[in-house]
Scaffold this active site. Structure first.
Site, PDB file in Angstrom:
ATOM      1  N   LYS A  25       0.819  -1.219   0.000  1.00  0.00           N
ATOM      2  CA  LYS A  25       0.000   0.000   0.000  1.00  0.00           C
ATOM      3  C   LYS A  25       0.853   1.270   0.000  1.00  0.00           C
ATOM      4  O   LYS A  25       0.462   2.276  -0.586  1.00  0.00           O
ATOM      5  CB  LYS A  25      -0.966   0.002   1.182  1.00  0.00           C
ATOM      6  CG  LYS A  25      -2.050  -1.052   1.010  1.00  0.00           C
ATOM      7  CD  LYS A  25      -3.304  -0.761   1.806  1.00  0.00           C
ATOM      8  CE  LYS A  25      -4.409  -1.695   1.351  1.00  0.00           C
ATOM      9  NZ  LYS A  25      -5.626  -1.602   2.089  1.00  0.00           N
ATOM     10  N   LYS A  41      -4.953  -9.859  -6.454  1.00  0.00           N
ATOM     11  CA  LYS A  41      -6.157  -9.988  -5.625  1.00  0.00           C
ATOM     12  C   LYS A  41      -7.263  -9.037  -6.089  1.00  0.00           C
ATOM     13  O   LYS A  41      -6.965  -7.893  -6.462  1.00  0.00           O
ATOM     14  CB  LYS A  41      -5.722  -9.666  -4.187  1.00  0.00           C
ATOM     15  CG  LYS A  41      -6.808  -9.579  -3.167  1.00  0.00           C
ATOM     16  CD  LYS A  41      -6.216  -9.220  -1.809  1.00  0.00           C
ATOM     17  CE  LYS A  41      -6.439  -7.757  -1.495  1.00  0.00           C
ATOM     18  NZ  LYS A  41      -7.116  -7.473  -0.248  1.00  0.00           N
ATOM     19  N   LYS A  73     -10.773  -3.350  -3.705  1.00  0.00           N
ATOM     20  CA  LYS A  73     -11.564  -2.117  -3.857  1.00  0.00           C
ATOM     21  C   LYS A  73     -10.754  -1.037  -4.547  1.00  0.00           C
ATOM     22  O   LYS A  73     -11.298  -0.187  -5.233  1.00  0.00           O
ATOM     23  CB  LYS A  73     -11.927  -1.555  -2.475  1.00  0.00           C
ATOM     24  CG  LYS A  73     -12.805  -2.417  -1.635  1.00  0.00           C
ATOM     25  CD  LYS A  73     -13.138  -1.658  -0.345  1.00  0.00           C
ATOM     26  CE  LYS A  73     -13.526  -2.605   0.753  1.00  0.00           C
ATOM     27  NZ  LYS A  73     -12.538  -2.690   1.838  1.00  0.00           N
TER      28      LYS A  73
HETATM   29  N1  AQP Z   1      -9.876 -10.647  -2.943  1.00  0.00           N
HETATM   30  C1  AQP Z   1     -10.268 -11.129  -1.780  1.00  0.00           C
HETATM   31  N2  AQP Z   1     -10.554 -12.450  -1.636  1.00  0.00           N
HETATM   32  C2  AQP Z   1     -10.966 -12.954  -0.444  1.00  0.00           C
HETATM   33  N3  AQP Z   1     -11.120 -12.202   0.652  1.00  0.00           N
HETATM   34  C3  AQP Z   1     -10.847 -10.877   0.557  1.00  0.00           C
HETATM   35  N4  AQP Z   1     -10.909  -9.857   1.437  1.00  0.00           N
HETATM   36  C4  AQP Z   1     -10.542  -8.710   0.825  1.00  0.00           C
HETATM   37  N5  AQP Z   1     -10.234  -8.940  -0.443  1.00  0.00           N
HETATM   38  C5  AQP Z   1     -10.416 -10.279  -0.657  1.00  0.00           C
HETATM   39  C6  AQP Z   1     -11.336 -10.025   2.825  1.00  0.00           C
HETATM   40  O1  AQP Z   1     -12.391  -9.112   3.070  1.00  0.00           O
HETATM   41  C7  AQP Z   1     -12.329  -8.673   4.420  1.00  0.00           C
HETATM   42  C8  AQP Z   1     -12.420  -7.175   4.496  1.00  0.00           C
HETATM   43  O2  AQP Z   1     -11.355  -6.573   3.815  1.00  0.00           O
HETATM   44  P1  AQP Z   1     -11.012  -5.059   4.128  1.00  0.00           P
HETATM   45  O3  AQP Z   1     -12.184  -4.220   3.914  1.00  0.00           O
HETATM   46  O4  AQP Z   1     -10.391  -4.954   5.468  1.00  0.00           O
HETATM   47  O5  AQP Z   1      -9.952  -4.570   3.132  1.00  0.00           O
HETATM   48  P2  AQP Z   1      -8.912  -5.230   2.253  1.00  0.00           P
HETATM   49  O6  AQP Z   1      -8.522  -6.589   2.673  1.00  0.00           O
HETATM   50  O7  AQP Z   1      -7.797  -4.261   2.189  1.00  0.00           O
HETATM   51  O8  AQP Z   1      -9.797  -5.295   0.949  1.00  0.00           O
HETATM   52  P3  AQP Z   1      -9.476  -4.644  -0.411  1.00  0.00           P
HETATM   53  O9  AQP Z   1     -10.600  -4.807  -1.316  1.00  0.00           O
HETATM   54  O10 AQP Z   1      -8.163  -5.159  -0.880  1.00  0.00           O
HETATM   55  O11 AQP Z   1      -9.367  -3.098  -0.080  1.00  0.00           O
HETATM   56  P4  AQP Z   1      -8.245  -2.117  -0.526  1.00  0.00           P
HETATM   57  O12 AQP Z   1      -8.198  -2.180  -2.025  1.00  0.00           O
HETATM   58  O13 AQP Z   1      -8.713  -0.793   0.003  1.00  0.00           O
HETATM   59  O14 AQP Z   1      -6.992  -2.600   0.102  1.00  0.00           O
HETATM   60  C9  AQP Z   1     -11.035  -9.229   5.006  1.00  0.00           C
HETATM   61  O15 AQP Z   1     -11.346 -10.390   5.758  1.00  0.00           O
HETATM   62  C10 AQP Z   1     -10.244  -9.610   3.802  1.00  0.00           C
HETATM   63  O16 AQP Z   1      -9.361 -10.677   4.053  1.00  0.00           O
END
Ligand code: AQP
Length: 349
Positions: free
Chosen positions: A118, A211, A214
């Protein structure tokens, strides 16, 4: 309130209100939460303090907190049975995170791959909060002495750090923990990650090695929980694949990331195993499989989407649910934080 000597089984997890929830969040985490709610005491948080580790527009943040809460309820979380709240309404998260900042070691945080990803090349310009994110995550869980944490694969490393922090706190303060009435010198449990199912790491629809996220610049890379039926079908139809028909066995599937991802999504939506999906679609062309996948995805996400819209038409009701959940969360976290203060040696009145 007397705390039990040994923490009782309790589930904690959360999501960041940083934009649209996507299929990865839903299949990797939310589906498991709904299941665990049937058998466990559960606390589910909208982690707004984590969200501001990168800048958020204040008005959008407030709307996203409500939207994520609506997604929780629309996906099947029951705000009466489980505790649903937003993190910033329970000050114990921030207080315990500070104590944990003083327990965690710089070397441990330096190893966190999510910070490296990040922060990117501009590490000097990343917020201190982004760097300390895993201490706050440990505090989120341990403010409730939670024992089980259902998450996607990407959170495994942070969960291991939470266990290290709990262990070091128990070691550093063992004598004081005994003095506070915990006979075996253990105050915090070592929380167990619950990372199970065929979709613990849902990948981007544009690149099977990245992955689903968002923050991906391309909206075509993910299926948002707010996408309508046509958009879902179009995104699946355009999802990257290779030219071969689908393989018949899992060994072959593992060598083909895009196919593996779509089969995993299908299995998770259907609540079955990848092997069963291969039995049905092994040898088929992607065009046939994608059509079936789009229908399945629309049939699962459509009702969640409609219910989210209905809930969001009454924001005051969502705020009321969050206020009620926050009050119930504080009732658990307050006495735990009081004990932490006694253990650390802080005076309190
Ligand atoms: N691609 C994924 N596959 C399976 N599980 C996922 N999680 C996130 N992406 C995947 C799981 O969703 C939960 C919440 O995630 P989060 O909101 O804490 O943020 P994150 O993991 O940082 O999700 P993003 O989409 O990747 O957000 P950004 O792009 O902002 O970093 C967690 O249990 C996570 O494991």
């Amino acid at each position: 309130m007397m705390l039990p000597q040994k923490p009782e089984p309790r589930v904690f997890s959360g999501m960041q209100p940083t934009g649209n929830l996507h299929l990865g969040n839903y299949l990797g985490a939310m589906v498991r939460w709904v299941e665990m709610q049937q058998s466990h005491e559960c606390i589910f948080c909208v982690v707004d303090m984590h969200a501001i580790t990168v800048w958020q527009d204040p008005e959008e943040l407030a709307n996203s907190i409500r939207a994520v809460t609506a997604a929780y309820i629309a996906s099947g979380l029951d705000p009466k049975r489980s505790i649903l709240f937003n993190q910033s309404q329970v000050h114990e998260h921030a207080e315990l995170a500070w104590v944990f900042n003083c327990v965690a070691r710089l070397g441990w945080l330096n190893r966190m791959t999510q910070f490296k990803e990040k922060a990117g090349k501009d590490r000097e310009n990343a917020s201190v909060g982004l760097y300390a994110y895993p201490s706050l995550m440990a505090a989120d869980i341990l403010a409730y002495r939670a024992t089980h944490v259902p998450v996607g694969e990407d959170q495994k490393q942070h969960l291991e750090l939470s266990r290290d922090i709990a262990q070091k706190f128990n070691n550093d303060f063992a004598a004081s923990i005994r003095k506070a009435g915990f006979e075996d010198g253990t105050f915090f449990p070592l929380p167990e990650p619950v990372i199970i199912g065929p979709a613990t790491r849902v990948m981007s629809l544009r690149d099977g090695t990245k992955k689903m996220s968002k923050s991906d610049a391309s909206d075509m890379s993910r299926i948002n929980m707010t996408d309508d039926a046509d958009t879902i079908a179009k995104k699946i139809q355009k999802a990257k694949t290779d030219p071969l028909p689908l393989p018949a066995d899992e060994e072959e599937l593992a060598k083909r990331p895009e196919a593996d991802n779509l089969i995993g999504i299908y299995a998770a939506l259907e609540n079955t195993a990848k092997a069963d999906v291969l039995k049905e679609f092994g040898g088929a062309q992607f065009s046939v499989f994608k059509k079936a996948l789009a229908e399945l995805a629309v049939s699962r996400i459509g009702p969640v989407n409609a219910e989210m819209k209905r809930l969001l038409s009454d924001p005051a009701e969502i705020d009321r649910i969050l206020a009620d959940g926050s009050r119930r969360a504080r009732a658990i976290a307050g006495p735990i934080m009081d004990k932490v203060k006694d253990i650390v040696g802080f005076l309190r009145s």
